[in-house]
Design an enzyme around this catalytic site. Structure first.
Site: not given
Length: 412
Positions: A71, A74, A178, A262
Site C-alpha cells: 500500500h 504505508e 504493513h 503490521e
C-alpha cells in the site's frame, strides 16, 4: 552441520540513523541491485540483494525476501527496510553476527512494491490516502490468487512481477511489512471448514511454527506484545493474531506465500516504532538437504514433507534438488517422494537450536528416480476444499516478518 536458526537481533536504530527518506545504496562486493518488473507507470520494482554470492543461487544457502509498501501510503515498512539495508551494509565485516548472516543467507529486500502509490501520497494520513492503491486503482494486497475462493480480479503488473519472482527463486522465508496496526498477523487470512475457520481461526498445517515466530517477534518488540497499542476495540493477546480471526480477506499475499507484520498505528513513519534492543535468540530449527538419485545427481520436482503436514500444493525441490523445512524441536517422520520411485521415510530428531546453534542436514537417496523431472507449478485456482482436512495450497515457506528484527537464518 546446517543451521536453521531465527535469531532476534533487534537493531538499535535510535542512534546514528537519519529518519528521513533516503535512497538505497549498493556495494558491489556483496550486494546486487535488480528489478523484478515495472509498475503501472513504468517505475522499476527494485530489489537489493545482499549475500556472499550476489548474482546466483548457491546450493545449501537459503533465499529470503522482504517486501514492504504494498500500500503506497504505508511508508513505515519502506523506511524500515531502507534502514535495515543501511545497517546490514555498514555492519558487514564489522559485526560477526551480521557477517555470518549475510554470508550464509541470500537476502532480497524490496522496499516498495507500490512505488507509484508512494509517489501519489502527498499528504500524510493515518487512515487513507489515494496512494494506497496502484495507479489502476487496485489494492495489491487483495490481488493474488486465493487458495479458498476464486479471486476474480485482474492481476496487476506489480502482482504478476512478484508472482513470477516467487516462482523463479526458491524462497525459504518471507516477510511482508504493513502499517495501520501494531500486530504480527499470520496465515491464513481466508478459510473454510477445512481449516477450522467456522470456529473463527483458519489454521495452517504449520500453525505451531507460525505462532512461535509471531510471538518471538512480538515479545521482543518494545510495545507490540501489549496487544492494543492503537486503541482498537479488539485486542491481540501477546501482540499476535491469526489473520482470519482478525478479519477475513480474499486474495492476500500472505495466503499466497507468507505472513504479514503490521508495524504501526499510523502508516506514516512514527518515531515510537523502534524495537527494543535484545540479544535473545529464537531457533525454530529445521531440516535441510538434497534429494539425490543413486549417482548422487540432484532430483528436481521431488517432495519432502513431515508426516501430518501434507500440502495440496507442496514445495518441490529446485533444480539443485534442495529442500528446506522449518520445524520446531521434536521427532518427525519425513517422507520423500519423486517420480519413478517409491517413497522413502525416515525419522529424524530436530534439535533445539539454542543448545547447539545448529539444525539437521539430511540428504535423501532415491534410487530409480528421474533426475530429469522438472518441478511442477502450483495452479492459481482455489485448492482448499471443505472436505480436504489435511491440505493446504501454500508452499511451506514459513515466514517470519522481521522488520528491524534480523531473521538469522544461517546455513553452514
Amino acid at each position: 552441520m546446517a543451521i536453521l536458526c531465527l535469531g532476534v537481533l533487534l537493531i538499535p536504530l535510535a542512534a546514528g540513523l537519519d529518519f528521513s527518506y533516503h535512497p538505497t545504496k549498493n556495494n558491489p562486493s556483496f550486494t546486487h541491485l535488480y528489478s523484478i518488473g515495472k509498475s503501472v507507470e513504468g517505475r522499476d520494482l527494485l530489489v537489493l540483494f545482499l549475500g556472499r554470492f550476489p548474482t546466483h543461487h548457491t546450493t545449501g544457502i537459503p533465499e529470503f525476501k522482504y517486501i514492504a509498501n504494498m500500500h503506497g501510503d504505508e511508508t513505515v515498512g519502506r523506511e524500515l527496510l531502507l534502514h535495515l539495508i543501511d545497517f546490514l551494509v555498514t555492519s558487514y565485516k564489522c559485526d560477526p553476527a551480521i557477517t555470518r548472516l549475510v554470508n550464509s543467507t541470500r537476502i532480497h529486500i524490496m522496499p516498495s512494491m507500490n512505488p507509484d502509490g508512494f509517489e501519489a501520497t502527498k499528504v500524510p494520513d493515518c487512515y487513507y490516502s489515494e496512494g494506497r492503491f496502484n495507479m489502476n486503482g487496485e489494492d495489491l494486497n487483495r490481488n493474488f490468487p486465493d487458495v479458498f475462493n476464486e479471486n476474480n480480479v485482474t492481476f496487476q503488473p506489480e502482482t504478476i512481477a512478484v508472482m513470477n519472482w516467487i516462482k523463479k527463486e526458491s524462497f525459504v522465508l518471507s516477510a511482508n511489512l504493513h502499517g495501520g496496526a501494531l500486530v504480527a498477523s499470520y496465515t491464513f487470512d481466508n478459510g473454510n471448514s477445512a481449516t477450522g475457520s467456522l470456529q473463527g481461526y483458519s489454521q495452517s498445517l504449520d500453525d505451531d511454527v507460525f505462532v512461535h515466530l509471531a510471538k518471538t517477534y512480538s515479545l521482543n518488540h518494545a510495545t507490540m506484545h501489549r496487544g492494543n497499542e492503537c486503541g482498537y476495540k479488539q485486542s491481540f493477546p501477546d501482540g499476535i493474531t491469526n489473520g482470519y480471526t482478525w478479519y477475513r480477506l480474499k486474495g492476500k499475499r500472505t495466503d499466497f506465500t507468507s505472513r504479514d507484520e503490521e508495524n504501526g498505528c499510523c502508516p506514516f513513519p512514527d518515531h515510537k516504532l523502534k524495537p527494543k534492543e535484545s540479544d535473545n535468540l529464537s531457533c525454530p530449527t529445521g531440516v535441510k538437504g538434497q534429494v539425490l538419485d543413486e549417482n548422487r545427481t540432484p532430483i528436481p520436482g521431488a517432495i519432502v514433507e513431515a508426516k501430518g503436514r501434507r500440502h495440496v500444493c507442496p514445495y518441490r525441490t529446485n533444480r539443485h534438488g534442495e529442500y528446506y523445512l522449518l520445524l520446531l524441536p521434536g521427532s518427525y517422520v519425513l517422507n520423500a517422494t519423486a517420480p519413478g520411485c517409491e517413497s522413502v521415510l525416515t525419522t529424524l530428531q530436530v534439535p533445539n537450536g539454542l543448545e547447539n546453534f545448529s539444525a539437521l542436514k539430511y540428504d535423501f537417496l532415491l534410487p530409480g528416480a528421474s533426475s530429469r523431472a522438472g518441478p511442477a507449478s502450483c495452479p492459481a485456482k482455489p485448492l482448499y476444499q471443505d472436505n480436504q482436512h489435511t491440505s493446504t495450497a501454500r508452499k511451506p515457506t514459513l515466514s517470519f516478518l522481521g522488520l528491524m528484527t534480523v531473521l538469522y537464518t544461517t546455513f553452514t
